[in-house]
Design a protein around this motif. Structure first.
Motif, PDB file in Angstrom:
ATOM      1  N   ILE A 119       0.615  -0.884  -0.047  1.00 40.86           N
ATOM      2  CA  ILE A 119       0.287  -0.431  -0.364  1.00 40.86           C
ATOM      3  C   ILE A 119       1.117   0.765  -0.369  1.00 40.86           C
ATOM      4  O   ILE A 119       1.631   1.584   1.090  1.00 40.86           O
ATOM      5  N   SER A 120       0.761   2.156  -0.992  1.00 37.66           N
ATOM      6  CA  SER A 120       1.133   3.763  -0.960  1.00 37.66           C
ATOM      7  C   SER A 120       0.517   4.715  -0.087  1.00 37.66           C
ATOM      8  O   SER A 120      -1.248   4.396  -1.375  1.00 37.66           O
ATOM      9  N   LEU A 121       0.452   6.094  -0.077  1.00 38.05           N
ATOM     10  CA  LEU A 121      -0.379   6.615   0.645  1.00 38.05           C
ATOM     11  C   LEU A 121      -0.008   8.012   0.406  1.00 38.05           C
ATOM     12  O   LEU A 121       1.225   8.612  -0.124  1.00 38.05           O
ATOM     13  N   ARG A 122      -0.815   8.413  -0.747  1.00 35.49           N
ATOM     14  CA  ARG A 122      -0.579  10.234  -1.037  1.00 35.49           C
ATOM     15  C   ARG A 122      -2.025  11.423   0.175  1.00 35.49           C
ATOM     16  O   ARG A 122      -3.072  11.102  -0.335  1.00 35.49           O
ATOM     17  N   ILE A 123      -1.126  11.871   0.298  1.00 29.02           N
ATOM     18  CA  ILE A 123      -2.021  12.797   1.206  1.00 29.02           C
ATOM     19  C   ILE A 123      -1.964  13.876   0.565  1.00 29.02           C
ATOM     20  O   ILE A 123      -1.117  14.600   0.643  1.00 29.02           O
ATOM     21  N   GLU A 124      -3.261  14.614   0.197  1.00 29.50           N
ATOM     22  CA  GLU A 124      -3.145  16.044  -0.179  1.00 29.50           C
ATOM     23  C   GLU A 124      -4.609  16.424   0.242  1.00 29.50           C
ATOM     24  O   GLU A 124      -5.655  16.040   0.352  1.00 29.50           O
ATOM     25  N   PRO A 125      -4.515  17.298   0.853  1.00 31.82           N
ATOM     26  CA  PRO A 125      -5.323  18.041   1.067  1.00 31.82           C
ATOM     27  C   PRO A 125      -6.943  18.245  -0.250  1.00 31.82           C
ATOM     28  O   PRO A 125      -7.867  19.386   0.292  1.00 31.82           O
ATOM     29  N   SER A 126      -6.513  18.479  -1.510  1.00 28.72           N
ATOM     30  CA  SER A 126      -7.356  18.734  -2.450  1.00 28.72           C
ATOM     31  C   SER A 126      -8.315  17.369  -2.525  1.00 28.72           C
ATOM     32  O   SER A 126      -7.079  16.754  -3.491  1.00 28.72           O
ATOM     33  N   LEU A 222      -8.603  37.115   5.940  1.00 24.44           N
ATOM     34  CA  LEU A 222      -8.419  35.852   4.948  1.00 24.44           C
ATOM     35  C   LEU A 222      -6.696  36.627   5.360  1.00 24.44           C
ATOM     36  O   LEU A 222      -6.389  37.118   4.547  1.00 24.44           O
ATOM     37  N   ARG A 223      -6.100  35.663   6.303  1.00 27.56           N
ATOM     38  CA  ARG A 223      -4.598  36.498   6.663  1.00 27.56           C
ATOM     39  C   ARG A 223      -3.787  35.100   5.930  1.00 27.56           C
ATOM     40  O   ARG A 223      -2.663  36.470   5.516  1.00 27.56           O
ATOM     41  N   PHE A 224      -4.170  34.419   6.336  1.00 28.05           N
ATOM     42  CA  PHE A 224      -3.243  33.586   6.115  1.00 28.05           C
ATOM     43  C   PHE A 224      -3.570  32.550   4.587  1.00 28.05           C
ATOM     44  O   PHE A 224      -4.477  32.145   5.192  1.00 28.05           O
ATOM     45  N   GLU A 225      -2.186  32.114   4.629  1.00 32.36           N
ATOM     46  CA  GLU A 225      -2.824  30.529   3.598  1.00 32.36           C
ATOM     47  C   GLU A 225      -1.438  29.580   3.946  1.00 32.36           C
ATOM     48  O   GLU A 225       0.279  29.964   4.541  1.00 32.36           O
ATOM     49  N   ALA A 226      -2.115  28.448   4.394  1.00 30.55           N
ATOM     50  CA  ALA A 226      -0.876  27.449   5.141  1.00 30.55           C
ATOM     51  C   ALA A 226      -1.379  25.859   4.706  1.00 30.55           C
ATOM     52  O   ALA A 226      -2.512  26.173   5.131  1.00 30.55           O
ATOM     53  N   PRO A 227      -0.957  24.786   3.777  1.00 26.25           N
ATOM     54  CA  PRO A 227      -1.266  23.932   3.943  1.00 26.25           C
ATOM     55  C   PRO A 227      -1.303  22.416   4.357  1.00 26.25           C
ATOM     56  O   PRO A 227      -0.222  22.725   5.555  1.00 26.25           O
ATOM     57  N   SER A 228      -2.263  22.333   5.072  1.00 24.37           N
ATOM     58  CA  SER A 228      -3.117  20.750   5.812  1.00 24.37           C
ATOM     59  C   SER A 228      -2.546  21.765   7.873  1.00 24.37           C
ATOM     60  O   SER A 228      -2.724  22.358   7.940  1.00 24.37           O
ATOM     61  N   GLY A 229      -0.555  21.089   8.125  1.00 24.39           N
ATOM     62  CA  GLY A 229      -1.351  21.493   9.119  1.00 24.39           C
ATOM     63  C   GLY A 229      -0.303  22.181   9.963  1.00 24.39           C
ATOM     64  O   GLY A 229       0.348  22.959  10.527  1.00 24.39           O
ATOM     65  N   ALA A 230       0.568  23.253   8.479  1.00 20.60           N
ATOM     66  CA  ALA A 230       1.256  24.153   8.846  1.00 20.60           C
ATOM     67  C   ALA A 230       1.058  25.587   8.853  1.00 20.60           C
ATOM     68  O   ALA A 230       1.713  26.051   9.701  1.00 20.60           O
ATOM     69  N   GLY A 231      -1.149  25.385   9.373  1.00 17.76           N
ATOM     70  CA  GLY A 231      -1.171  26.213   9.994  1.00 17.76           C
ATOM     71  C   GLY A 231      -0.750  26.117  11.427  1.00 17.76           C
ATOM     72  O   GLY A 231      -1.756  27.361  12.742  1.00 17.76           O
ATOM     73  N   ARG A 232      -0.777  25.022  12.160  1.00 17.67           N
ATOM     74  CA  ARG A 232      -1.365  25.065  13.247  1.00 17.67           C
ATOM     75  C   ARG A 232       0.224  25.993  14.702  1.00 17.67           C
ATOM     76  O   ARG A 232      -0.671  26.896  15.956  1.00 17.67           O
ATOM     77  N   PRO A 233       1.194  26.315  14.404  1.00 20.51           N
ATOM     78  CA  PRO A 233       2.009  27.485  15.005  1.00 20.51           C
ATOM     79  C   PRO A 233       1.734  28.814  14.789  1.00 20.51           C
ATOM     80  O   PRO A 233       1.679  29.528  16.092  1.00 20.51           O
ATOM     81  N   LEU A 234       0.805  29.262  13.513  1.00 23.85           N
ATOM     82  CA  LEU A 234       0.117  30.488  14.056  1.00 23.85           C
ATOM     83  C   LEU A 234      -0.939  29.914  14.944  1.00 23.85           C
ATOM     84  O   LEU A 234      -1.815  31.085  15.367  1.00 23.85           O
TER      85      LEU A 234
END
Length: 317
Positions: A119-126, A222-234
């Protein structure tokens, strides 16, 4: 009036899409024909199956009972009348998934039900990109997230089955936020916040955020754009808030809360390429993904409570 498979598919399509117009297109009927057929079915069962809501239509208590039984029947019918020629399956399974809380369990759970598969897995927000990869044969199957009011196009031989029929979207905010102690948060109370734009905007998530905020009386900043979990520190540092999958465990310095009145809802679909996966394999994949999702419903106790109160949306396994 005698019920047939067409009637069952019709009411399930209405429930899953939340719209008579979208359901009519999905099952190949005109909207007047769909409305007429629905009224005849309601006469047959002795009560209303759907009522109008702010976002479209939703099942009545009677409707939920009928839909739950219809899904069981359709699941058995689809398993019985699968492709007779059989797909050309391989040892590998190229699987895609939107970025939801259960991704950590997918490989193990799917491996449990499909032993011997690599099994291979591609995780994609879209979801749109995952659907495109399925259509062009770059993936064999995928777990797709669809915001209510927005559809994803799946062209044959790609087909799909609902995994979770409906679930609310939650909001993440700093643990130091004045509202962090609330068990649920009114969207209108976030009108002065900076927002992190949701990933996968081409799926309608950004349009849905704007529509929900406007219905609550404000335009989101809308002030920030951050893919998937990258916004957690913000979020943790109090720079902004964001919509999240309800299964996510809150990251350090953050809390994840439900929005009052469920202004944002979504559903999860399992989609697969029928030339790559036979019915038995697709059924096993569905069970594996269902187990992976259920593994994480209590990671957020507030969502776990909602989940236990809504058995009608649970996967049919």
């Amino acid at each position: 009036m005698d019920l047939d498979i067409r009637h069952l598919r019709m009411i399930c399509a209405i429930a899953e899409s939340g719209s008579l117009t979208r359901a009519a297109a999905q099952v190949g009927l005109s909207q007047p024909a769909m409305t007429n057929l629905l009224r005849r079915m309601e006469t047959f069962v002795g009560g209303e199956l759907f009522v109008r809501s702010r976002s479209g239509v939703e099942p009545t208590p009677l409707g939920n009972q009928v839909i739950a039984r219809a899904r069981i029947v359709l699941s058995e019918v689809d398993a019985l009348f699968g492709d007779l020629h059989g797909p050309s399956e391989t040892r590998s399974l190229r699987l895609g998934s939107v970025h939801v809380g259960c991704v950590g369990s997918i490989v193990n759970r799917v491996g449990d039900v499909l032993p011997g598969r690599e099994i291979s897995l591609r995780i994609e927000p879209s979801t749109a990109l995952l659907a495109e990869a399925l259509t062009h044969g770059r993936l064999d199957a995928a777990l797709l997230g669809v915001i209510e009011g927005f559809e994803v196009t799946l062209a044959p031989p790609v087909t799909s089955r609902a995994l979770v029929y409906r679930y609310p979207i939650f909001v993440a905010l700093s643990a130091g936020h004045p509202l962090a102690g609330n068990e649920e948060i009114r969207l209108a109370d976030l009108k002065d916040e900076a927002w992190i734009s949701p990933p996968g905007a081409d799926d309608g998530s950004l349009a849905a955020l704007r529509a929900s905020c406007r219905a609550a009386g404000f335009e989101p900043r809308l002030r920030f754009e951050a893919p998937s979990g990258a916004g957690r520190p913000l979020v943790a540092d109090g720079h902004g808030v964001r919509l999240v999958d309800p299964c996510w465990t809150a990251a350090p310095g953050t809390v994840v809360r439900p929005l009052r009145g469920e202004p944002q809802v979504a559903r999860l679909l399992v989609a697969w390429h029928r030339d790559r996966l036979g019915d038995a394999t697709a059924g096993a994949l569905y069970r594996g993904l269902a187990a992976a999702f259920v593994d994480h419903v209590h990671d957020n106790p507030l969502f776990g409570r909602w989940w236990e109160a809504h058995p009608e949306v649970h996967p049919l396994v």
